[in-house]
Design a protein around this motif. Structure first.
Motif, mmCIF file in Angstrom:
data_model
loop_
_atom_site.group_PDB
_atom_site.id
_atom_site.type_symbol
_atom_site.label_atom_id
_atom_site.label_comp_id
_atom_site.label_asym_id
_atom_site.label_seq_id
_atom_site.Cartn_x
_atom_site.Cartn_y
_atom_site.Cartn_z
ATOM 1 N N ALA A 127 1.099 -1.438 0.397
ATOM 2 C CA ALA A 127 0.068 0.086 0.146
ATOM 3 C C ALA A 127 0.508 1.282 0.037
ATOM 4 C CB ALA A 127 -1.119 -0.146 1.216
ATOM 5 N N THR A 128 0.315 2.548 -0.539
ATOM 6 C CA THR A 128 1.103 3.107 -0.778
ATOM 7 C C THR A 128 0.855 4.393 0.385
ATOM 8 O OG1 THR A 128 -0.731 4.830 -1.896
ATOM 9 C CG2 THR A 128 1.205 3.963 -3.505
ATOM 10 N N PRO A 129 1.517 5.131 1.094
ATOM 11 C CA PRO A 129 1.028 6.049 2.173
ATOM 12 C C PRO A 129 -0.014 6.754 1.657
ATOM 13 C CG PRO A 129 3.752 6.311 1.991
ATOM 14 C CD PRO A 129 2.595 5.866 0.719
ATOM 15 N N ALA A 130 -0.319 7.008 0.547
ATOM 16 C CA ALA A 130 -1.021 7.966 0.633
ATOM 17 C C ALA A 130 -2.980 6.917 0.837
ATOM 18 C CB ALA A 130 -1.437 8.244 -0.687
ATOM 19 N N LEU A 131 -2.816 5.950 0.192
ATOM 20 C CA LEU A 131 -3.513 4.718 0.761
ATOM 21 C C LEU A 131 -3.805 4.511 1.956
ATOM 22 C CD1 LEU A 131 -3.593 1.898 -2.034
ATOM 23 C CD2 LEU A 131 -6.096 3.183 -1.446
ATOM 24 N N LYS A 132 -2.666 4.461 2.112
ATOM 25 C CA LYS A 132 -2.845 4.320 4.509
ATOM 26 C C LYS A 132 -3.463 5.442 4.631
ATOM 27 C CE LYS A 132 1.486 1.389 4.942
ATOM 28 N NZ LYS A 132 2.586 1.230 5.078
ATOM 29 N N ALA A 133 -2.919 6.227 4.059
ATOM 30 C CA ALA A 133 -3.040 7.512 4.993
ATOM 31 C C ALA A 133 -4.870 7.757 4.595
ATOM 32 C CB ALA A 133 -3.019 9.010 4.287
ATOM 33 N N ALA A 134 -5.506 7.764 4.056
ATOM 34 C CA ALA A 134 -6.948 7.569 2.615
ATOM 35 C C ALA A 134 -7.254 7.185 4.207
ATOM 36 C CB ALA A 134 -6.967 7.165 2.368
ATOM 37 N N LEU A 135 -6.943 5.549 4.954
ATOM 38 C CA LEU A 135 -7.884 4.441 5.065
ATOM 39 C C LEU A 135 -7.638 4.960 6.866
ATOM 40 C CD1 LEU A 135 -9.374 2.131 5.252
ATOM 41 C CD2 LEU A 135 -7.006 0.737 6.034
ATOM 42 N N VAL A 136 -7.043 5.162 7.140
ATOM 43 C CA VAL A 136 -6.594 5.550 8.684
ATOM 44 C C VAL A 136 -7.816 6.920 9.090
ATOM 45 C CG1 VAL A 136 -5.580 7.431 9.893
ATOM 46 C CG2 VAL A 136 -4.448 5.317 9.381
ATOM 47 N N GLU A 137 -8.142 8.184 7.784
ATOM 48 C CA GLU A 137 -9.028 8.781 8.104
ATOM 49 C C GLU A 137 -10.585 8.400 7.920
ATOM 50 O OE1 GLU A 137 -8.521 12.295 5.446
ATOM 51 O OE2 GLU A 137 -10.291 13.081 5.812
ATOM 52 N N ARG A 138 -10.058 7.833 6.864
ATOM 53 C CA ARG A 138 -11.299 6.892 6.584
ATOM 54 C C ARG A 138 -12.854 6.275 7.956
ATOM 55 N NH1 ARG A 138 -11.827 4.255 1.541
ATOM 56 N NH2 ARG A 138 -12.131 2.239 3.232
ATOM 57 N N MET A 139 -11.720 5.209 8.456
ATOM 58 C CA MET A 139 -11.682 4.442 9.516
ATOM 59 C C MET A 139 -12.015 5.200 10.961
ATOM 60 S SD MET A 139 -9.997 0.867 9.146
ATOM 61 C CE MET A 139 -9.930 0.150 10.541
ATOM 62 N N GLY A 140 -10.821 6.579 11.239
ATOM 63 C CA GLY A 140 -11.034 7.366 11.733
ATOM 64 C C GLY A 140 -10.129 6.941 12.435
ATOM 65 N N LEU A 141 -8.742 6.450 12.915
ATOM 66 C CA LEU A 141 -7.943 6.183 13.619
ATOM 67 C C LEU A 141 -6.751 7.530 13.662
ATOM 68 C CD1 LEU A 141 -7.282 2.269 11.109
ATOM 69 C CD2 LEU A 141 -8.065 3.009 13.975
ATOM 70 N N ASP A 142 -7.225 8.337 13.533
ATOM 71 C CA ASP A 142 -6.503 10.034 14.034
ATOM 72 C C ASP A 142 -6.744 10.463 14.450
ATOM 73 O OD1 ASP A 142 -8.578 9.668 11.817
ATOM 74 O OD2 ASP A 142 -7.200 11.803 11.033
ATOM 75 N N GLN A 143 -7.868 9.853 15.517
ATOM 76 C CA GLN A 143 -8.877 10.735 16.220
ATOM 77 C C GLN A 143 -8.336 10.250 17.477
ATOM 78 O OE1 GLN A 143 -11.403 13.183 15.706
ATOM 79 N NE2 GLN A 143 -10.953 13.064 13.954
#
Lengths: 277, 344
Positions: free
Chosen positions: B71-87
């Motif tokens: 996975a590219t970092p961009a893809l990962k960042a998108a998933l992290v944001e979608r799953m709310g893992l950055d909160q």
């Protein structure tokens, strides 16, 4: 136990099956005619013959040898995990049954929450987190099994505490450790052992089922579940493989069940009617 | 005379008068109901919390595990944001519960479809399979149990006993594979894969026969034993002795007077049994490549698709808890001793 009490014929039959499988597992390297992981691509999907009694698989490995070594995998995983779960259940059950009431309440809630998850669903959830493999399998089995044992021991403790001999000990000023280890523990262990032996087939089934789904024991370790999967994928080319892989699975589960039933009838008929999981 | 026997057979357990006669169950039943539902709610809460905690137990971060090493970092960042893992974690847990309460169980990591939609799509097929399995198991199990009682202590009874234990202990997915081999591959009588065509009921029935056979057979054995045991207990009851004294035939006694009572624990157990049937369905669906909750789960686990696994486990647990709680309440309604026990 009645003096001179013996296992009924089916229990004896079960015991014989279990003993044979244990012997096969212990002496696998001497019994198996071939190396279970040795490849021989020129001989793949060989039919049963005098050299390969149960034929060979898609990589030319000897099916019989793999089945024999698979016994080690099945018994090793199931006995060790059921044993561990039994030990954890025993300790937590004693704490719940003998400890303070609030702790009892909390433990009961944990037991109930864990056992209210359908077993396979829970197993799949844990595998997602930890990734498939033998260690995960053992963790899963321990997690799904210990609540039942904990509840059993707790119930035993509560019943025993009302018994006259425990009351008498208490009146005479016996210490907590004395009551716990001299009286409660030995009396509670009997039923636990019966239930453990009846759960071994359930665990063998779970291990084989998850390995069949490629979520259990990792290849090339021989496991009956993996072999069933290999055979399933080659169902039309070589049905021998899938038939052979199912036989020991059926025989061990039958053996342990008959043995468990026999032991139960012999030692503790009250445990009749336990639900399958 | 028969009428009198029937009335007595319904009352042989000495149910306290009043409760059943007036149809009102009084405050005890209400207390029991509230406690039981409360317990189910607490358990569901703990399970949800545990499910969510699991994501944090993953070695490595969940996004990389789910997306794989490429996975590219961009893809990962998108998933992290979608799953709310950055909160912050409390926000995440709050969101998870708030969403689950509104039926939103998150999104599939790969297809981005709502998990709830995936579950509702595959659940009917599993429910159908479970219902067919349980139905035939009930019919055959009760029949075999009655047969055992009528012929008790003969060789036929002993043979049925051994047969029942064998049915219970043989793994359902092995039966599934063997029956697939025999009836689909060798004989070609029944389809080997799938659940039939949508809208084509006969094809769906054909496709459900083998899976339902494999799942139900365990329960045939179990129910046969259960019915036999509870029936033998009932056979000692006074009204059965009376019936026998009147010279009624054994099979008439078993079927008309004993079964009515002996069947109560059986019906209660069906709800609990549904949980174990759902477990078998996971394997059997894989063998027959049937769409359903099991297939949804196993493919999601293999791809480590967390939201789908968590959502499905949660849904199935809620369903199972609902069934068990409903069954407990039903038993309490039928048997006052249960709710009395809960008072203490």
């Amino acid at each position: 136990m009645r003096s001179g009490a013996r296992l009924d014929p089916m229990g004896t039959f079960g015991a014989a099956l279990v003993v044979s499988f244990v012997v096969i597992a212990l002496f696998a390297p001497w019994i198996a005619p071939f190396d279970p992981v040795a490849l021989n691509v020129t001989k793949k999907f060989a039919s049963p013959s005098w050299t390969h009694w149960a034929g060979t698989d898609q990589l030319g490995r000897d099916t019989l040898s793999r089945l024999i070594f698979g016994t080690r995998t099945a018994l090793g995983i199931s006995l060790s995990s059921v044993g561990m779960a039994g030990a954890i259940g025993l300790v937590l059950g004693l704490i719940a049954g003998y400890g303070p009431r609030w702790l009892d309440g909390a433990l009961i809630l944990v037991f109930d929450a864990l056992s209210s998850l359908p077993m396979v669903m829970f197993a799949l959830a844990v595998i997602t987190v930890l990734g498939p493999g033998t260690t995960t399998l053992i963790i899963v089995i321990v997690l799904v099994s210990f609540p039942g044992y904990g509840r059993l021991i707790r119930a035993q403790c509560l019943t025993l505490q009302g018994a006259d001999f425990i009351q008498a000990e208490r009146v005479m000023g016996a210490s907590h450790p004395r009551i716990l280890f001299r009286h409660l523990l030995p009396n509670a262990v009997g039923p636990l052992i019966i239930v453990l032996s009846m759960d071994v087939p359930v665990v063998i089934m779970l291990e084989a089922g998850l390995s069949f789904l490629n979520l259990g024991v990792r290849p090339p370790t021989p496991s009956w579940g993996n072999m069933l999967n290999d055979g399933y994928n080659a169902l039309r080319q070589s049905p021998v493989l899938v038939i052979a892989a199912g036989v020991p699975l059926v025989l061990t589960t039958l053996g342990f069940t008959f043995l468990g039933e026999g032991l139960r009838d012999l030692l503790d008929p009250r445990l009749k009617g336990r639900l399958p999981r | 005379m028969l009428q009198a026997l029937r009335v007595r057979s319904a009352n042989w357990k000495q149910v306290p008068r009043g409760a059943r006669a007036t149809g009102k169950l009084g405050p005890l039943m209400l207390i029991y109901t509230v406690k039981r539902i409360g317990l189910a709610a607490v358990i569901l809460f703990i399970v949800m919390l545990a499910m969510y905690a699991m994501v944090f137990l993953v070695p490595g971060d969940p996004a990389s595990v789910a997306l794989g090493p490429r996975a590219t970092p961009a893809l990962k960042a998108a998933l992290v944001e979608r799953m709310g893992l950055d909160q912050p974690i409390f926000v995440q847990i709050w969101r998870f519960f708030a969403n689950a309460a509104t039926g939103n169980l998150g999104y599939d990591v790969w297809s981005n479809r709502p998990v709830t939609e995936l579950i509702l799509q595959s659940f009917p097929s599993t429910l159908f399979l479970g219902a067919v399995s349980m139905s035939w198991a009930l019919v055959c199990g009760i029949a075999l149990g009655c047969l055992s009682v009528v012929m008790r202590d003969t060789w036929a009874d002993r043979a049925l006993g051994i047969l029942s234990v064998s049915f219970i202990s043989v793994p359902s997915f092995v039966i599934a594979i063997y029956s697939l081999l025999i009836f689909s591959v060798w004989l070609g009588w029944l389809p080997a894969i799938g659940a039939g065509h949508p809208g084509d009921f006969p094809s769906q029935i054909k496709a459900v026969i083998l899976p339902a056979f494999a799942i139900g057979i365990t329960w045939v054995g179990y129910l046969a034993r259960l019915v036999r045991a509870s029936m033998l207990e009932v056979m000692e009851a006074p009204h059965i002795r009376t019936a026998r004294a009147f010279g009624l035939s054994e099979s008439k006694i078993v079927l008309t007077y004993a079964l009515r009572i002996a069947i109560v624990p059986t019906v209660a157990i069906v709800a609990v049994g549904f949980g174990s049937i759902l477990s078998s369905a996971v394997f059997v669906e894989a063998v027959f490549s049937r769409p359903g909750i099991g297939t949804l789960m196993t493919t999601a686990v293999a791809k480590r698709n967390f939201p789908v696994v968590m959502g499905t486990v949660l849904f199935m647990t809620a369903f199972y808890l609902f069934a068990v709680t409903a069954a407990d309440l039903l038993i309490a309604r039928l048997d006052p001793r249960v709710r009395d026990a809960f008072r203490g």
